[in-house]
Design a protein around this motif. Structure first.
Motif, PDB file in Angstrom:
ATOM      1  N   GLU A   1       8.937  14.961 -15.523  1.00  0.00           N
ATOM      2  CA  GLU A   1       7.541  14.835 -15.158  1.00  0.00           C
ATOM      3  C   GLU A   1       7.707  14.618 -13.517  1.00  0.00           C
ATOM      4  O   GLU A   1       6.638  14.431 -12.913  1.00  0.00           O
ATOM      5  CB  GLU A   1       7.073  13.560 -15.841  1.00  0.00           C
ATOM      6  CG  GLU A   1       6.713  13.748 -17.110  1.00  0.00           C
ATOM      7  CD  GLU A   1       5.660  14.866 -17.405  1.00  0.00           C
ATOM      8  OE1 GLU A   1       4.685  15.046 -16.879  1.00  0.00           O
ATOM      9  OE2 GLU A   1       5.829  15.682 -18.325  1.00  0.00           O
ATOM     10  N   LEU A   2       8.663  14.441 -13.054  1.00  0.00           N
ATOM     11  CA  LEU A   2       8.753  14.142 -11.451  1.00  0.00           C
ATOM     12  C   LEU A   2       7.867  14.988 -10.749  1.00  0.00           C
ATOM     13  O   LEU A   2       7.231  14.584  -9.865  1.00  0.00           O
ATOM     14  CB  LEU A   2      10.271  13.993 -10.993  1.00  0.00           C
ATOM     15  CG  LEU A   2      10.489  13.685  -9.454  1.00  0.00           C
ATOM     16  CD1 LEU A   2       9.786  12.400  -9.183  1.00  0.00           C
ATOM     17  CD2 LEU A   2      11.892  13.661  -9.212  1.00  0.00           C
ATOM     18  N   GLU A   3       8.161  16.512 -10.589  1.00  0.00           N
ATOM     19  CA  GLU A   3       7.514  17.242  -9.856  1.00  0.00           C
ATOM     20  C   GLU A   3       5.985  17.238 -10.139  1.00  0.00           C
ATOM     21  O   GLU A   3       5.287  17.159  -8.923  1.00  0.00           O
ATOM     22  CB  GLU A   3       7.722  18.834  -9.784  1.00  0.00           C
ATOM     23  CG  GLU A   3       9.331  19.053  -9.581  1.00  0.00           C
ATOM     24  CD  GLU A   3       9.307  20.425  -9.720  1.00  0.00           C
ATOM     25  OE1 GLU A   3       8.739  21.357  -8.846  1.00  0.00           O
ATOM     26  OE2 GLU A   3      10.570  21.028 -10.212  1.00  0.00           O
ATOM     27  N   LEU A   4       5.347  17.228 -11.161  1.00  0.00           N
ATOM     28  CA  LEU A   4       4.170  16.777 -11.461  1.00  0.00           C
ATOM     29  C   LEU A   4       3.341  15.630 -10.742  1.00  0.00           C
ATOM     30  O   LEU A   4       2.300  15.550 -10.005  1.00  0.00           O
ATOM     31  CB  LEU A   4       3.665  16.903 -13.036  1.00  0.00           C
ATOM     32  CG  LEU A   4       2.238  16.601 -13.533  1.00  0.00           C
ATOM     33  CD1 LEU A   4       1.224  17.708 -12.911  1.00  0.00           C
ATOM     34  CD2 LEU A   4       2.031  16.335 -14.784  1.00  0.00           C
ATOM     35  N   LEU A   5       4.172  14.685 -11.097  1.00  0.00           N
ATOM     36  CA  LEU A   5       3.826  13.065 -10.555  1.00  0.00           C
ATOM     37  C   LEU A   5       3.664  13.191  -9.051  1.00  0.00           C
ATOM     38  O   LEU A   5       2.894  12.563  -8.252  1.00  0.00           O
ATOM     39  CB  LEU A   5       4.779  12.026 -11.141  1.00  0.00           C
ATOM     40  CG  LEU A   5       4.545  11.896 -12.428  1.00  0.00           C
ATOM     41  CD1 LEU A   5       5.742  10.865 -12.961  1.00  0.00           C
ATOM     42  CD2 LEU A   5       3.328  11.085 -12.624  1.00  0.00           C
TER      43      LEU A   5
ATOM     44  N   LYS B   1       0.848  -1.215   0.155  1.00  0.00           N
ATOM     45  CA  LYS B   1      -0.100   0.091  -0.032  1.00  0.00           C
ATOM     46  C   LYS B   1       0.927   1.257  -0.071  1.00  0.00           C
ATOM     47  O   LYS B   1       0.707   2.241   0.837  1.00  0.00           O
ATOM     48  CB  LYS B   1      -1.030  -0.162   1.129  1.00  0.00           C
ATOM     49  CG  LYS B   1      -1.938  -1.100   1.204  1.00  0.00           C
ATOM     50  CD  LYS B   1      -2.847  -1.286   2.315  1.00  0.00           C
ATOM     51  CE  LYS B   1      -3.872  -2.280   2.185  1.00  0.00           C
ATOM     52  NZ  LYS B   1      -3.578  -3.348   1.948  1.00  0.00           N
ATOM     53  N   ARG B   2       1.806   1.271  -0.913  1.00  0.00           N
ATOM     54  CA  ARG B   2       2.464   2.537  -0.994  1.00  0.00           C
ATOM     55  C   ARG B   2       2.623   3.082  -2.269  1.00  0.00           C
ATOM     56  O   ARG B   2       2.324   2.425  -3.166  1.00  0.00           O
ATOM     57  CB  ARG B   2       4.111   1.974  -0.809  1.00  0.00           C
ATOM     58  CG  ARG B   2       4.697   1.556   0.504  1.00  0.00           C
ATOM     59  CD  ARG B   2       4.567   2.621   1.562  1.00  0.00           C
ATOM     60  NE  ARG B   2       4.918   2.182   2.757  1.00  0.00           N
ATOM     61  CZ  ARG B   2       4.179   2.183   3.849  1.00  0.00           C
ATOM     62  NH1 ARG B   2       2.768   2.470   3.696  1.00  0.00           N
ATOM     63  NH2 ARG B   2       4.698   1.732   5.122  1.00  0.00           N
ATOM     64  N   ASN B   3       2.729   4.491  -2.162  1.00  0.00           N
ATOM     65  CA  ASN B   3       2.624   5.185  -3.653  1.00  0.00           C
ATOM     66  C   ASN B   3       3.843   4.763  -4.229  1.00  0.00           C
ATOM     67  O   ASN B   3       4.887   4.868  -3.577  1.00  0.00           O
ATOM     68  CB  ASN B   3       2.458   6.738  -2.999  1.00  0.00           C
ATOM     69  CG  ASN B   3       1.437   7.003  -2.524  1.00  0.00           C
ATOM     70  OD1 ASN B   3       0.239   6.702  -3.132  1.00  0.00           O
ATOM     71  ND2 ASN B   3       1.369   7.968  -1.447  1.00  0.00           N
TER      72      ASN B   3
ATOM     73  N   VAL C   1       0.632  12.331  -6.510  1.00  0.00           N
ATOM     74  CA  VAL C   1       0.874  11.452  -5.382  1.00  0.00           C
ATOM     75  C   VAL C   1       0.200  12.019  -4.210  1.00  0.00           C
ATOM     76  O   VAL C   1      -0.572  11.367  -3.452  1.00  0.00           O
ATOM     77  CB  VAL C   1       1.937  10.621  -5.259  1.00  0.00           C
ATOM     78  CG1 VAL C   1       2.387  10.071  -4.035  1.00  0.00           C
ATOM     79  CG2 VAL C   1       2.519   9.857  -6.484  1.00  0.00           C
ATOM     80  N   GLN C   2       0.663  13.007  -3.910  1.00  0.00           N
ATOM     81  CA  GLN C   2       0.355  13.874  -2.731  1.00  0.00           C
ATOM     82  C   GLN C   2      -1.114  14.256  -2.741  1.00  0.00           C
ATOM     83  O   GLN C   2      -1.936  14.236  -1.717  1.00  0.00           O
ATOM     84  CB  GLN C   2       1.190  15.150  -2.339  1.00  0.00           C
ATOM     85  CG  GLN C   2       2.663  14.820  -2.123  1.00  0.00           C
ATOM     86  CD  GLN C   2       3.475  15.824  -2.260  1.00  0.00           C
ATOM     87  OE1 GLN C   2       2.995  16.943  -2.775  1.00  0.00           O
ATOM     88  NE2 GLN C   2       4.574  15.829  -1.253  1.00  0.00           N
ATOM     89  N   GLU C   3      -1.760  14.544  -3.784  1.00  0.00           N
ATOM     90  CA  GLU C   3      -2.989  15.414  -4.083  1.00  0.00           C
ATOM     91  C   GLU C   3      -4.244  13.960  -4.209  1.00  0.00           C
ATOM     92  O   GLU C   3      -5.226  14.303  -3.765  1.00  0.00           O
ATOM     93  CB  GLU C   3      -3.188  16.380  -4.872  1.00  0.00           C
ATOM     94  CG  GLU C   3      -2.275  17.628  -4.714  1.00  0.00           C
ATOM     95  CD  GLU C   3      -2.152  18.556  -5.741  1.00  0.00           C
ATOM     96  OE1 GLU C   3      -3.086  18.237  -6.882  1.00  0.00           O
ATOM     97  OE2 GLU C   3      -1.775  19.505  -5.548  1.00  0.00           O
ATOM     98  N   VAL C   4      -3.752  13.257  -4.955  1.00  0.00           N
ATOM     99  CA  VAL C   4      -4.631  11.985  -5.457  1.00  0.00           C
ATOM    100  C   VAL C   4      -4.466  10.807  -4.766  1.00  0.00           C
ATOM    101  O   VAL C   4      -5.407  10.135  -4.405  1.00  0.00           O
ATOM    102  CB  VAL C   4      -4.754  11.995  -6.966  1.00  0.00           C
ATOM    103  CG1 VAL C   4      -5.885  10.883  -7.539  1.00  0.00           C
ATOM    104  CG2 VAL C   4      -5.067  13.417  -7.306  1.00  0.00           C
ATOM    105  N   GLY C   5      -3.234  10.442  -5.025  1.00  0.00           N
ATOM    106  CA  GLY C   5      -2.705   8.921  -4.085  1.00  0.00           C
ATOM    107  C   GLY C   5      -3.059   8.101  -5.318  1.00  0.00           C
ATOM    108  O   GLY C   5      -3.310   8.193  -6.462  1.00  0.00           O
ATOM    109  N   VAL C   6      -3.085   6.672  -4.843  1.00  0.00           N
ATOM    110  CA  VAL C   6      -3.294   5.617  -5.904  1.00  0.00           C
ATOM    111  C   VAL C   6      -4.516   4.891  -5.190  1.00  0.00           C
ATOM    112  O   VAL C   6      -4.854   4.938  -4.110  1.00  0.00           O
ATOM    113  CB  VAL C   6      -1.967   4.804  -6.027  1.00  0.00           C
ATOM    114  CG1 VAL C   6      -0.784   5.463  -6.674  1.00  0.00           C
ATOM    115  CG2 VAL C   6      -1.411   4.245  -4.661  1.00  0.00           C
TER     116      VAL C   6
END
Length: 139
Positions: free
Chosen positions: A107-111, A66-68, A115-120
């Motif tokens: 793309e790293l900053e966007l990704l 359960k990790r991003n 991850v922080q705003e939406v998660g997986v």
């Protein structure tokens, strides 16, 4: 990109091979470079975000824990089997990813923000009694 500094990431674990240059010299960042680990469950449990190659075993360990995760396809492989894993797992929203190491740089900053705003999406638990149910239905 200095995204790891701004987000207060504390450490990087890198398997030897071609670890990114200068990681061992970034102030305030704990770096561990190792030759081989049969499992990295301890690292997973201590991490909020995994950035890794798009190998099936690595991805499955991360999603089961359960990790991003941001997975990077190694686009130099002959049969490019990692692309299949990338396409399926990103389409199902179990991981984020990029199609090449070069794309990660842009793309790293966007990704990380995604991850922080939406998660997986959580990976579903296995149906442990599925085979016995199928057998029972046959008889």
């Amino acid at each position: 990109s200095d995204v790891y500094k701004r987000q207060e990431y504390m450490g990087i674990h890198s398997e030897r091979g071609n670890p990114p240059k200068n990681f061992s010299r970034v102030e305030g960042l704990n770096v561990e470079i190792y030759d081989l680990k049969t499992t990295f469950s301890k690292d997973l449990n201590e991490s909020d975000l995994i950035i890794s190659h798009c190998g099936g075993g690595t991805i499955m360990e991360a999603v089961k824990a359960k990790r991003n995760m941001i997975a990077v396809v190694n686009d130099t492989l002959m049969d490019n089997h990692q692309m299949e894993m990338y396409e399926k797992m990103t389409a199902e929203h179990y991981i984020y990813g990029v199609k090449s190491p070069k794309e990660l740089k842009t793309e790293l900053e966007l990704l990380v923000r995604k991850v922080q705003e939406v998660g997986v999406k959580p990976y579903p638990e296995p149906k442990k009694d599925l085979i016995s149910q199928i057998i029972q239905e046959l008889f």
